[in-house]
Design a protein around this motif. Structure first.
Motif, PDB file in Angstrom:
ATOM      1  N   THR A 226       8.118  18.168  76.881  1.00  0.00           N
ATOM      2  CA  THR A 226       6.946  18.633  76.142  1.00  0.00           C
ATOM      3  C   THR A 226       7.256  19.902  75.359  1.00  0.00           C
ATOM      4  N   SER A 227       7.976  20.823  75.984  1.00  0.00           N
ATOM      5  CA  SER A 227       8.303  22.081  75.317  1.00  0.00           C
ATOM      6  C   SER A 227       9.265  21.869  74.152  1.00  0.00           C
ATOM      7  N   GLN A 228      10.200  20.948  74.284  1.00  0.00           N
ATOM      8  CA  GLN A 228      11.093  20.646  73.168  1.00  0.00           C
ATOM      9  C   GLN A 228      10.321  20.052  72.002  1.00  0.00           C
ATOM     10  N   PHE A 229       9.364  19.190  72.304  1.00  0.00           N
ATOM     11  CA  PHE A 229       8.548  18.584  71.260  1.00  0.00           C
ATOM     12  C   PHE A 229       7.751  19.656  70.515  1.00  0.00           C
ATOM     13  N   ILE A 230       7.158  20.592  71.260  1.00  0.00           N
ATOM     14  CA  ILE A 230       6.408  21.680  70.637  1.00  0.00           C
ATOM     15  C   ILE A 230       7.351  22.589  69.853  1.00  0.00           C
ATOM     16  N   SER A 231       8.575  22.774  70.360  1.00  0.00           N
ATOM     17  CA  SER A 231       9.552  23.631  69.684  1.00  0.00           C
ATOM     18  C   SER A 231       9.821  23.177  68.258  1.00  0.00           C
ATOM     19  N   LEU A 232       9.820  21.880  68.033  1.00  0.00           N
ATOM     20  CA  LEU A 232      10.075  21.363  66.691  1.00  0.00           C
ATOM     21  C   LEU A 232       9.030  21.877  65.706  1.00  0.00           C
ATOM     22  N   PHE A 233       7.783  21.863  66.112  1.00  0.00           N
ATOM     23  CA  PHE A 233       6.706  22.301  65.226  1.00  0.00           C
ATOM     24  C   PHE A 233       6.669  23.820  65.084  1.00  0.00           C
TER      25      PHE A 233
END
Length: 253
Positions: A226-233
């Protein structure tokens, strides 16, 4: 590591809470010192601290609940446990959002104050990760290498198993991020640039560290945590802000 430092009567001082408190205090005094040098009104910092901390903690907890939604659906009583379980990205988004609302109400430059407090946010995160180490949360994967840490009485990490010390790595990274941002700020960059670098540095570093985390309970989006996914944005937002600050420096709009 022991999260319960000492108890007096019915009061117990937890290492995680202590480190959060130290981090907030260090962040505030650092920002206050720099505000005077930057010609910004330091009185606004107190309210930004209160609103930012409150909004950050609320959203950090809310995002954590989202990541364990399936568990909550099976056991709604988990909603009553407010002592543990926070997602840093929720804190960043909530804290910055609360700060922007305050700046809009007071009609002051939100981006200038964000540039001011960005190094302080990284500083507070560094202390917060020390709290994670004491509590045993945000732990790393099991390892057989020499660079490891073994918990014996953690309520979160598996005990008696050598783990990668991701909390230590994260703390060192956050402190380094703070010092790099402070060094860049001394060069008097255009408004928004320090904020942009904070978002970029933190999100890219967090993306990499996530590969070595062992607490998979936090959820995932496809093959990413989840944190990696948010990191992209977050990194995308940082690069957009960096581009916009460059246009302003060159007199473009």
């Amino acid at each position: 590591m022991h999260n319960d430092l000492f108890s007096i009567g019915g009061f117990t001082l937890h290492g995680y809470g202590l480190m959060i408190g130290i981090g907030i205090a260090a962040a505030y005094f650092t920002a206050e010192y720099r505000a005077n040098k930057a010609g910004l009104e330091p009185d606004h910092l107190f309210y930004l601290l209160i609103l930012g901390a409150g909004g950050g903690l609320f959203c950090a907890k809310l995002l954590y609940y989202i990541t364990i939604f399936d568990e909550i659906r099976n056991n709604p009583r988990l909603l009553l446990d407010i002592s543990a379980g926070f997602v840093v990205y929720g804190g960043i988004i909530g804290g910055i959002g609360a700060g922007f609302i305050y700046c809009r109400i007071k009609k002051i430059s939100a981006i200038r104050y964000l540039d001011l407090v960005a190094p302080s946010i990284a500083l507070a995160q560094g202390f917060g990760r020390i709290g994670c180490l004491l509590a045993g949360c945000c732990y790393g994967r099991e390892t057989s290498g020499p660079f490891s840490i073994t918990f014996q009485s953690s309520q979160f990490a598996p005990n008696g198993i050598p783990l990668l010390p991701t909390q230590i790595v994260s703390s060192v990274f956050d402190f380094a991020n703070c010092f790099v941002l402070l060094a860049l700020a001394r060069k008097n960059p255009p408004a928004g640039r320090i904020s942009a670098f904070y978002l970029i540095f933190y999100s890219l570093g967090r993306f990499v560290i996530e590969f070595y985390r062992g607490d998979l309970i936090r959820g995932s989006v496809g093959s990413l945590s989840t944190s990696q996914f948010i990191s992209l944005f977050v990194s995308l937002a940082g690069f957009i802000l960096l581009w916009k600050s460059g246009r302003k420096k060159n007199g473009l709009s």
